[in-house]
Design an enzyme around this catalytic site. Structure first.
Site, PDB file in Angstrom:
ATOM      1  N   HIS A   7      -4.156 -11.037   3.408  1.00 42.95           N
ATOM      2  CA  HIS A   7      -2.983 -11.838   3.064  1.00 42.95           C
ATOM      3  C   HIS A   7      -2.635 -12.896   4.112  1.00 42.95           C
ATOM      4  CE1 HIS A   7      -2.225  -8.738  -0.019  1.00 42.95           C
ATOM      5  NE2 HIS A   7      -1.488  -9.650  -0.598  1.00 42.95           N
ATOM      6  N   ASN A  62      -0.124  -4.937  -8.997  1.00 42.29           N
ATOM      7  CA  ASN A  62      -1.323  -5.775  -8.890  1.00 42.29           C
ATOM      8  C   ASN A  62      -2.564  -4.901  -9.098  1.00 42.29           C
ATOM      9  OD1 ASN A  62      -2.914  -8.000  -8.540  1.00 42.29           O
ATOM     10  ND2 ASN A  62      -2.236  -8.456  -6.466  1.00 42.29           N
TER      11      ASN A  62
END
Length: 436
Positions: free
Chosen positions: A338, A307
């Site tokens: 998250h 990512n």
């Protein structure tokens, strides 16, 4: 009709991105042929993002519109020296509230949570990236802020690039993260002779997505028909079964990144202007490539490549700003960003510890480049990295105790534990040798 229903049910995110492709091509060709002025380009991508949010998220699209309104209000009214603190604080409070609300409904009330809410919160996380990226640019004087002396009409025109950057339909449901200045230059740079036709590269990347999804389907089929039973299976099979499950989860990421990259390419973004005679390079905006990342043999390299645009954002937002324990502070913020599930705590802190251990292990154990043992060491290092990544992915993606229980009964969790302990063993051995 049955085929479309099946595709939508199993690949909802990918299908939503694919449905946006015609509009991305339409935007690119209208802008390239001169039918869209710069102002109308900004309007096109921002209105497209609003429509996409309403269609995919329904009433929960208001989460994104509320964030955008507050962000524009802060950019307009707060001095550039402190705008980042305000944007970062308010946006993270808003995002964390919805993360905790989802957990409350899931674990306490035992209620099913709407997929539209999950999608809205996922997009809200991406908005946090773009908003804080702009606020850091404003704080560091990379982007000028001059609205107070302008009329209301001129102010709205100057705010339009900010709004379109936040609500861009090509990045509404997925990355990669592009800096604000790069976005502005890409929007202004679409012209008749600037970049080649993206049809070919988009088609090629869509074929790569189909290949990835076919591999994932084969792995899912194998795992379903060869389930792991701790009482009847050997430990090695359990480790390989969990590795296969983690591979399935990782391939989902690669597919999503590739389809998001294709959508940006279709809109004319991501082109790398190289020398004459070379083939066009459309990989400027990318979160990661399957073959590149999966071939890595070190956890520190994996952390930088996985990512990639989000990793750069975390490095700029947290790592470079922390004077003490920057690595663990960065992964701690990742837990908060998250959603603070139990699996997130275990997965990200395991990731941080193994990255820290990676530097010490390779410093002490890595053979010389000309040594024959180098190839054996590289192979073992790759296997070790794959096992650690599998543990992290299972913990983070399954989020709750089921993932941690799976790691414990298959003994694959011993890999990260051994890596964390090994530097202490190496240091104690080295310390003992000083007295021999």
């Amino acid at each position: 009709m049955g085929l479309m229903s099946c595709l939508w049910e199993q690949h909802q995110f990918l299908m939503q991105q694919c449905f946006s492709l015609p509009f991305a091509f339409l935007f690119y060709f209208l802008a390239k042929w001169g039918y869209l002025s710069l102002t109308y380009r900004y309007l096109f991508v921002s209105v497209g993002g609003c429509v996409l949010a309403v269609i995919t998220m329904g009433i929960y699209s208001s989460l994104l519109f509320t964030s955008t309104f507050v962000f524009i209000l802060l950019v307009f009214s707060v001095d550039s020296s402190c705008v980042h603190a305000w944007v970062f604080g308010i946006q993270m409070l808003w995002q964390t509230f919805w993360h905790l609300l989802i957990q409350y409904r899931e674990y306490y009330l035992q209620e099913p949570v709407s997929i539209r809410l999950f999608l809205a919160v996922s997009s809200l996380m991406l908005l946090t990236q773009r908003m804080t990226s702009v606020s850091m640019d404003l704080q560091e004087k990379r982007v000028l802020q001059a609205f107070k002396a302008l009329s209301m009409r001129k102010t709205c025109v100057m705010l339009l690039p900010f709004i379109s950057y936040i609500l861009n339909f090509t990045t509404m449901l997925g990355g990669p993260l592009c800096s604000y200045s790069r976005f502005v230059s890409l929007m202004a740079g679409i012209s008749f002779n600037h970049s080649p036709n993206p049809l070919g590269v988009v088609f090629l990347k869509l074929m790569q997505v189909l290949l990835l999804e076919w591999v994932r389907y084969c792995l899912v089929y194998f795992l379903k028909h060869n389930t792991y039973d701790p009482s009847n299976s050997i430990h090695l099979y359990g480790i390989m079964w969990v590795w296969g499950l983690a591979a399935v989860l990782r391939i989902q990421y690669y597919s999503h990144w590739k389809i998001s990259e294709s959508l940006n390419n279709a809109a004319g973004f991501g082109y790398w202007d190289i020398g004459p005679g070379d083939s066009p390079d459309w990989s400027r905006l990318s979160d990661g490539d399957f073959w590149t990342i999966e071939a890595l043999g070190r956890m520190s390299e994996f952390a930088r490549q996985w990512n990639a645009t989000s990793a750069l954002w975390l490095r700029r937002l947290v790592y470079r700003r922390c004077k003490r324990f920057p690595l663990f502070m960065t992964f701690s913020f990742s837990v908060l960003w998250h959603g603070c599930h139990l699996g997130h705590f275990v997965g990200f802190f395991t990731w941080a510890a193994t990255v820290k251990a990676d530097y010490h292990i390779h410093r002490h154990l890595c053979p010389k480049p000309t040594s024959t043992r180098r190839k054996i060491y590289t192979c073992l290092s790759w296997i070790n990295t794959q096992m650690i990544v599998a543990c992290i992915v299972i913990a983070v993606e399954l989020r709750n105790m089921s993932g941690l229980r799976l790691l414990s009964i298959t003994y694959i969790g011993l890999f990260p534990l051994f890596n964390i302990i090994l530097p202490f063993i190496l240091y104690s051995t080295q310390f003992s040798n000083l007295f021999i």
